[in-house]
Design an enzyme around this catalytic site. Structure first.
Site: not given
Ligand SMILES: *Cc1c(COP(=O)(O)O)cnc(C)c1O
Length: 355
Positions: A99, A166, A190
């Site tokens: 990511w 993030d 998540k």
């Molecule tokens: C799942 C995830 C993403 C991607 O998220 P989307 O909403 O599918 O774009 C980005 N960063 C992390 C840390 C993730 O776990």
């Protein structure tokens, strides 16, 4: 059989959150209409957004001067929106996994990107430390929890420049010192809600500093000014998020979530370390409490598929590791109970006795 949901995302939500959302999809607030068929500008819906924003601020103790936004596009769109809005000349990025790498790739379209450190050479099995942070960079971007590899930065990083994070997979699992960040974002699927909404926490006075033209929909100011209502927001996922925020508050807030997360993780890592069949995949001090990755010890490697079938047969859902790591991953988000983790541990112990 009772299923125990260890999915990495979309993932487990408290039963009452799902039930409340389902009920609103049938009849919203006794209006006789579904949440799916009303305007986001209806007078009944505005309080949903307002309360969700208020709970964000309350639970995370967000200081004055920050806005909370609910957008579309997932965390992946934020990989582009962040540099669009914040990167004028130079930004620093910490490369801790897939990511982070995707975020770096997007940022390179907007200016100079300094990769301050990377653990790519060891399949991202640790969080780099002791790296230099360029003080002339506009921000340092980090991924606080690496969902795929199972490493986590759970203690606020010391940085001479503003952080941008993030937090897709560990938001609301612990208290955060938001004042260190210009921006925190994540996909909701998540640890916050169902898929379909992205949260962004942004420091208002950090906006408007770049000189480039930003397309209207990609400019955070559009959504700050519009109160996340510039266009039609994802109403059902926002409603679901509100139910979950209420649940988190009723459970004791982020201190309680943190305590639960640590309790679950300590139990499971202790079993991984004790059980002769298994071993963890990342360095002990960087172990994630959200995504717990492990593999079969080398001498038992050929049992991997068999254990997976065994665990699935005992109600465990979603414990197959990400294809880039293999083995197993037990994602333990807020709604995961200690009993759920105990059931997985029982499974590992029974399987050990049989081998
Ligand atoms: C799942 C995830 C993403 C991607 O998220 P989307 O909403 O599918 O774009 C980005 N960063 C992390 C840390 C993730 O776990």
């Amino acid at each position: 059989m009772n299923k125990i949901n260890f999915n990495a995302g979309p993932s487990i939500l408290p039963r009452e959150v799902i039930e409340a959302t389902a009920a609103a999809c049938l009849d919203f607030n006794g209006s006789g209409l579904s949440l799916m068929e009303i305007s986001h500008r209806a007078k009944d819906f505005q309080p949903v957004v307002d309360e969700a924003v208020a709970l964000f601020k309350e639970l995370l103790q967000i200081p004055d001067g920050y806005s909370v936004l609910f957008l579309g596009g997932g965390a992946s769109l934020q990989f582009c929106m962040v540099p669009f809005n914040f990167l004028e000349k130079k930004a620093a990025y910490l490369n801790t996994g897939v990511w982070a790498k995707k975020a770096i790739k997007e940022a390179k379209n907007f200016g100079e990107v300094v990769e301050v450190a990377s653990s790519a050479e060891s399949t991202y099995s640790y969080i780099p430390k002791g790296f230099d942070i360029p003080t002339d960079a506009e921000y340092l971007h980090i991924t606080t929890n690496n969902t795929i590899y199972g490493t986590e930065i759970r203690k606020e990083l010391d940085s001479p420049i503003p952080l941008i994070a993030d937090m897709s997979s560990d938001i609301f699992s612990r208290p955060v010192d938001v004042s260190k960040y210009d921006c925190i974002y994540g996909g909701a699927q998540k640890n916050l809600s169902m898929a379909g909404v992205t949260f962004v926490i942004v420091r208002n006075d950090a906006l408007g500093r770049v000189t480039r033209t930003i397309p209207t929909m990609l400019d955070y100011r559009t959504h700050v000014d519009g109160g996340s209502m510039f266009n039609t927001p994802p109403v059902v996922p926002i409603y679901c998020a509100l139910q979950n925020l209420r649940w988190i508050k009723s459970m004791g807030g982020l201190e309680a979530m943190d305590k639960r997360a640590n309790e679950r993780a300590e139990m499971l890592y202790a079993e991984i370390d004790r059980n002769k069949l298994f071993r963890g995949t990342v360095s002990a001090e960087d172990r994630s409490v959200m995504n717990i990755c492990f593999v079969m010890n080398d001498e038992y490697k050929d049992l991997e598929k068999d254990f997976l079938d065994y665990a699935v047969g005992h109600g465990m859902v979603g414990i197959k590791g990400h294809r880039s790591v293999g083995g197993f991953r037990a994602s333990c988000y807020n709604a995961m109970s200690v009993e759920g983790v105990k059931a997985l541990i029982d499974c590992m112990q029974e399987y050990e006795r049989n081998h």
